[in-house]
Each structure stands twice: as C-alpha cells, then as structure tokens.
Design a protein around this motif. Structure first.
Motif, PDB file in Angstrom:
ATOM      1  N   TYR A 176      -1.762  -1.496  10.488  1.00  0.00           N
ATOM      2  CA  TYR A 176      -3.035  -1.488  10.574  1.00  0.00           C
ATOM      3  C   TYR A 176      -3.832  -0.164  10.074  1.00  0.00           C
ATOM      4  N   LEU A 177      -4.609  -0.363   9.350  1.00  0.00           N
ATOM      5  CA  LEU A 177      -5.424   0.831   8.945  1.00  0.00           C
ATOM      6  C   LEU A 177      -6.846   1.042   9.690  1.00  0.00           C
ATOM      7  N   TYR A 178      -7.138   2.155  10.067  1.00  0.00           N
ATOM      8  CA  TYR A 178      -8.199   2.438  10.830  1.00  0.00           C
ATOM      9  C   TYR A 178      -9.310   3.156   9.940  1.00  0.00           C
ATOM     10  N   VAL A 179     -10.618   2.478   9.844  1.00  0.00           N
ATOM     11  CA  VAL A 179     -11.473   3.187   8.825  1.00  0.00           C
ATOM     12  C   VAL A 179     -12.653   3.672  10.000  1.00  0.00           C
ATOM     13  N   GLY A 180     -12.753   4.858   9.667  1.00  0.00           N
ATOM     14  CA  GLY A 180     -13.455   5.772  10.716  1.00  0.00           C
ATOM     15  C   GLY A 180     -14.954   5.735  10.303  1.00  0.00           C
ATOM     16  N   ALA A 181     -15.352   5.521   9.096  1.00  0.00           N
ATOM     17  CA  ALA A 181     -16.768   5.762   8.423  1.00  0.00           C
ATOM     18  C   ALA A 181     -16.925   4.480   7.542  1.00  0.00           C
ATOM     19  N   ALA A 182     -17.907   3.728   7.831  1.00  0.00           N
ATOM     20  CA  ALA A 182     -18.141   2.700   7.055  1.00  0.00           C
ATOM     21  C   ALA A 182     -18.644   3.108   5.677  1.00  0.00           C
ATOM     22  N   GLY A 183     -18.374   2.263   4.654  1.00  0.00           N
ATOM     23  CA  GLY A 183     -18.891   2.695   3.353  1.00  0.00           C
ATOM     24  C   GLY A 183     -18.042   2.099   2.150  1.00  0.00           C
ATOM     25  N   VAL A 184     -18.046   2.666   1.112  1.00  0.00           N
ATOM     26  CA  VAL A 184     -17.511   2.144   0.059  1.00  0.00           C
ATOM     27  C   VAL A 184     -16.134   2.671  -0.112  1.00  0.00           C
ATOM     28  N   TYR A 185     -14.896   1.861  -0.377  1.00  0.00           N
ATOM     29  CA  TYR A 185     -13.532   2.337  -0.611  1.00  0.00           C
ATOM     30  C   TYR A 185     -12.845   1.915  -1.630  1.00  0.00           C
ATOM     31  N   ASP A 186     -11.958   2.637  -2.200  1.00  0.00           N
ATOM     32  CA  ASP A 186     -10.877   2.063  -3.265  1.00  0.00           C
ATOM     33  C   ASP A 186      -9.563   2.312  -2.631  1.00  0.00           C
ATOM     34  N   PHE A 187      -8.653   1.602  -3.059  1.00  0.00           N
ATOM     35  CA  PHE A 187      -7.212   1.742  -2.708  1.00  0.00           C
ATOM     36  C   PHE A 187      -6.228   2.143  -3.970  1.00  0.00           C
ATOM     37  N   GLY A 188      -5.348   3.056  -3.805  1.00  0.00           N
ATOM     38  CA  GLY A 188      -4.441   3.140  -4.950  1.00  0.00           C
ATOM     39  C   GLY A 188      -2.997   3.049  -4.482  1.00  0.00           C
ATOM     40  N   VAL A 189      -2.159   2.525  -5.259  1.00  0.00           N
ATOM     41  CA  VAL A 189      -0.416   2.712  -5.166  1.00  0.00           C
ATOM     42  C   VAL A 189       0.220   3.151  -6.285  1.00  0.00           C
ATOM     43  N   PHE A 190       0.701   4.236  -6.217  1.00  0.00           N
ATOM     44  CA  PHE A 190       1.425   4.807  -7.041  1.00  0.00           C
ATOM     45  C   PHE A 190       3.017   4.562  -6.786  1.00  0.00           C
ATOM     46  N   ALA A 191       3.639   3.852  -7.802  1.00  0.00           N
ATOM     47  CA  ALA A 191       4.905   3.287  -7.514  1.00  0.00           C
ATOM     48  C   ALA A 191       5.629   3.264  -8.745  1.00  0.00           C
ATOM     49  N   ASP A 192       7.056   3.355  -8.570  1.00  0.00           N
ATOM     50  CA  ASP A 192       8.223   2.985  -9.330  1.00  0.00           C
ATOM     51  C   ASP A 192       9.150   2.662  -8.413  1.00  0.00           C
ATOM     52  N   ASN A 228      -8.574  -6.281  -9.334  1.00  0.00           N
ATOM     53  CA  ASN A 228      -9.273  -7.475  -8.826  1.00  0.00           C
ATOM     54  C   ASN A 228     -10.882  -7.606  -9.501  1.00  0.00           C
ATOM     55  N   GLY A 229     -11.118  -6.896 -10.743  1.00  0.00           N
ATOM     56  CA  GLY A 229     -12.418  -6.758 -11.229  1.00  0.00           C
ATOM     57  C   GLY A 229     -13.614  -6.862 -10.553  1.00  0.00           C
ATOM     58  N   ILE A 230     -13.679  -5.790  -9.351  1.00  0.00           N
ATOM     59  CA  ILE A 230     -14.853  -5.885  -8.700  1.00  0.00           C
ATOM     60  C   ILE A 230     -15.331  -4.587  -8.854  1.00  0.00           C
ATOM     61  N   ASP A 231     -16.731  -4.171  -8.536  1.00  0.00           N
ATOM     62  CA  ASP A 231     -17.210  -2.920  -8.546  1.00  0.00           C
ATOM     63  C   ASP A 231     -16.916  -2.094  -7.201  1.00  0.00           C
ATOM     64  N   GLU A 232     -17.388  -2.635  -6.213  1.00  0.00           N
ATOM     65  CA  GLU A 232     -17.247  -1.860  -4.901  1.00  0.00           C
ATOM     66  C   GLU A 232     -16.837  -2.644  -3.839  1.00  0.00           C
ATOM     67  N   LEU A 233     -15.920  -1.934  -2.790  1.00  0.00           N
ATOM     68  CA  LEU A 233     -15.297  -2.750  -1.663  1.00  0.00           C
ATOM     69  C   LEU A 233     -16.077  -1.946  -0.515  1.00  0.00           C
ATOM     70  N   TYR A 234     -16.731  -2.808   0.237  1.00  0.00           N
ATOM     71  CA  TYR A 234     -17.515  -2.151   1.445  1.00  0.00           C
ATOM     72  C   TYR A 234     -16.608  -2.427   2.658  1.00  0.00           C
ATOM     73  N   LEU A 235     -16.211  -1.331   3.443  1.00  0.00           N
ATOM     74  CA  LEU A 235     -15.497  -1.712   4.597  1.00  0.00           C
ATOM     75  C   LEU A 235     -16.438  -1.110   5.978  1.00  0.00           C
ATOM     76  N   GLU A 236     -16.370  -1.998   7.024  1.00  0.00           N
ATOM     77  CA  GLU A 236     -17.015  -1.315   8.222  1.00  0.00           C
ATOM     78  C   GLU A 236     -16.116  -0.337   9.039  1.00  0.00           C
ATOM     79  N   GLN A 237     -16.437   0.092  10.214  1.00  0.00           N
ATOM     80  CA  GLN A 237     -15.720   0.766  10.969  1.00  0.00           C
ATOM     81  C   GLN A 237     -14.997  -0.129  11.778  1.00  0.00           C
ATOM     82  N   GLY A 238     -13.626   0.101  11.807  1.00  0.00           N
ATOM     83  CA  GLY A 238     -12.594  -0.533  12.536  1.00  0.00           C
ATOM     84  C   GLY A 238     -11.365  -0.804  12.089  1.00  0.00           C
ATOM     85  N   TYR A 239     -10.505  -1.949  12.523  1.00  0.00           N
ATOM     86  CA  TYR A 239      -9.161  -1.940  12.056  1.00  0.00           C
ATOM     87  C   TYR A 239      -8.896  -3.027  11.023  1.00  0.00           C
TER      88      TYR A 239
END
Length: 310
Positions: A176-192, A228-239
């Motif tokens: 689980y990821l805990y998001v401490g502050a609501a707002g706009v987020y993006d996630f990245g994976v650097f992989a090989d 995913n072709g989206i501009d913003e991902l908004y997450l609330e505070q929580g898990y």
C-alpha cells in the motif's frame, strides 16, 4: 495479517476480478482515484515498504509462452526456439510465482522501497555501455542475485560461473502507498527489463507495463500519465493499493518505483516511509465504507458463481 489488511487485499482482488479499470482514461484530462482508506496515518504507525518475493530460474530453461514471429513468418512461443531461454515476458511470471514452473532454483524475500539492481548494473551504470540515463545510479542489490561481485558487461559475464545469478530472475511486489497530501501525482518506473504496475483506489485502478523484450529495448523510464493518455491524476489523502511484477533476463537489471507529487518537477524514488506491506489498524483513520463492503460482496458473488459453474 491484520483484519484491515485482509479486507483491503480482498477489495483489490474484487476490483481486478470485477474488471473495474479506467477504460476511459484516454479520453479524460483529469482522473481522480479515491483511496481505499481515507485520512491521516495513525500516530506511531510504521511503514517499512512493499513486500517482495523474488525468484531465480535456470538460465538454459526454455518455457516462455511469449509469442514471436520470426523472419520466415512463423509465429510460435519463444520457448520453442533454441535461443528462447529464460524469461521473456511479464506473462511468464505467473507460472514462476505460482509454483507451476519447474525451473525455479531459488527464492528470496524483501521489504522496502522498490529500488533494486543487479551487480552488472551497479558495476556498469556509470560507463555508458547501455546508454546514458538520468536515473542511473547504484542501487540496493536485488536479494536474489546473492552478494556483491565484480561481474562485468554481459558479453563477458555470461561465461563466468559466479555471474550466473545475475540473469533470469523475477519479483512480485505488493502493498500500500500512503499519500499524505491530496493533490496531483504522477508515477514512474525505471526498468530493465520488464514490469507491470497497478495503482488501486476505491473507485478504479490505473496501470502501465513494459511486457516483453521481444522487439523492444530493455531499459526505459515509463510514466503513468503519459502511458494512459491523461493529463492529471488527483489523489486524496489516504491509502492506495500497489501491485508490481518485474523481471530481468540478461545483462544489467534495475527496477525503481518513483513519483512526482504536487508541485514537483523531478522524479524521486518512493521511500519506505510512504509504503506499507500491511495497513496499520485504523485509529484516527476512517473505517471502511459501505463501498468497500459492496466490493467484498462482488468478490463473494464471483466466488459463488465460479463454484456453481464448476
């Protein structure tokens, strides 16, 4: 395992089994994911990171079902070719993790942030031999490869017995990821080489993947919003739930899960302070909503239907 963790895992399964996904993401500009549990983390709670299980398979084993079309136009599983040894796709990981793949030779576990590399990566990342990436730096050694060693570039390492553990391994991460502050987020994976990533909220899940080596380069930085072709991902505070798989076939191997929070422009690895392998028992955190109970109902109905069909 705590009751809250069990219920959250069931809700994640229910979302996936019920096919609740963000299928309309390509047409959206802003997407909101609601947390599985809302509110601040309980006072004194300890995160610790995602739970990981690692698997090593025989380097000369041929089992991959990844489909490949060769120069003659023939299409078949890569494992059917003499050169098709080892792991070629994230679709191979299911059999490896379930125990149905007979070529698994070793397993290991980890708990922490998802930021690991093998010796070949750590020993060569500054050389530019595999290109130059802004995300290149030495990382914690993947626990499945054993101790630190001086394994060199792939063309030399393949012939060295003590380097055999650097190749053909996979991992499964969950938590689980805990998001401490609501707002706009993006996630990245650097992989090989390859990976899958799913972020699960109460209302939907959003994912990305680099599924296979066949016909593609091995290393890259992959961004959730762009893929995913989206501009913003908004997450609330929580898990929120996180599920990942990863594999490295040959050469250098690295996996790193990062994010950009509200107002940030640079990627940072998600550290252990924001990742939980179990959600702490709620105190000040709001208890599960009727929607979560509804998801559990979906899961129960799905299981009942499966039993009836059997």
């Amino acid at each position: 395992m705590s009751k809250s963790t069990l219920r959250l895992q069931l809700s994640k399964i229910a979302l996936l089994c019920a096919g609740v996904a963000l299928s309309s993401a390509a047409a959206a500009t802003t997407v909101t994911l609601n947390p599985l549990i809302t509110g601040a983390a309980p006072t004194g709670s300890v995160a610790g990171g995602l739970a990981g299980t690692w698997y090593k398979v025989q380097n000369d084993a041929r089992f991959s079902n990844q489909v490949y079309t060769d120069e003659t136009g023939k299409t078949q599983a890569i494992g059917a070719y003499s050169w098709g040894t080892g792991i070629w796709s994230t679709s191979d990981i299911g059999g490896i993790a379930s125990g149905s793949n007979p070529y698994v030779t070793k397993t290991a576990t980890s708990t922490g942030q998802v930021s690991y590399a093998n010796n070949i990566y750590n020993n060569t990342q500054a050389s530019g031999a595999y290109g130059v990436w802004g995300e290149d730096y030495q990382r914690a050694l993947a626990p499945i490869v054993g101790g630190a060693n001086g394994c060199p570039l792939q063309t030399e390492a393949e012939s060295l017995a003590h380097c055999s553990g650097e190749f053909n391994y996979a991992a499964v991460f969950s938590g689980y990821l805990y998001v401490g502050a609501a707002g706009v987020y993006d996630f990245g994976v650097f992989a090989d080489d390859g990976f899958t990533f799913t972020l699960t909220g109460m209302n939907a899940s959003l994912g990305m993947a680099h599924d296979t080596l066949a016909g593609s380069s091995g290393r890259g930085l992959y961004e959730l919003l762009a893929m995913n072709g989206i501009d913003e991902l908004y997450l609330e505070q929580g898990y929120y739930g996180i599920d990942m798989t990863y594999f490295n076939r040959l050469e250098a191997g690295v996996i790193d899960l990062g994010w950009r929070g509200p107002g940030a422009t640079a990627w940072t690895s998600i550290d252990e302070g924001n990742l939980y392998n179990e959600v702490p028992e709620p105190t000040s955190v709001a208890l599960f909503s009727a929607a979560l109970l509804g998801l559990w109902g979906i899961r129960r109905r799905g299981l009942s239907a499966a039993r009836s069909a059997a």
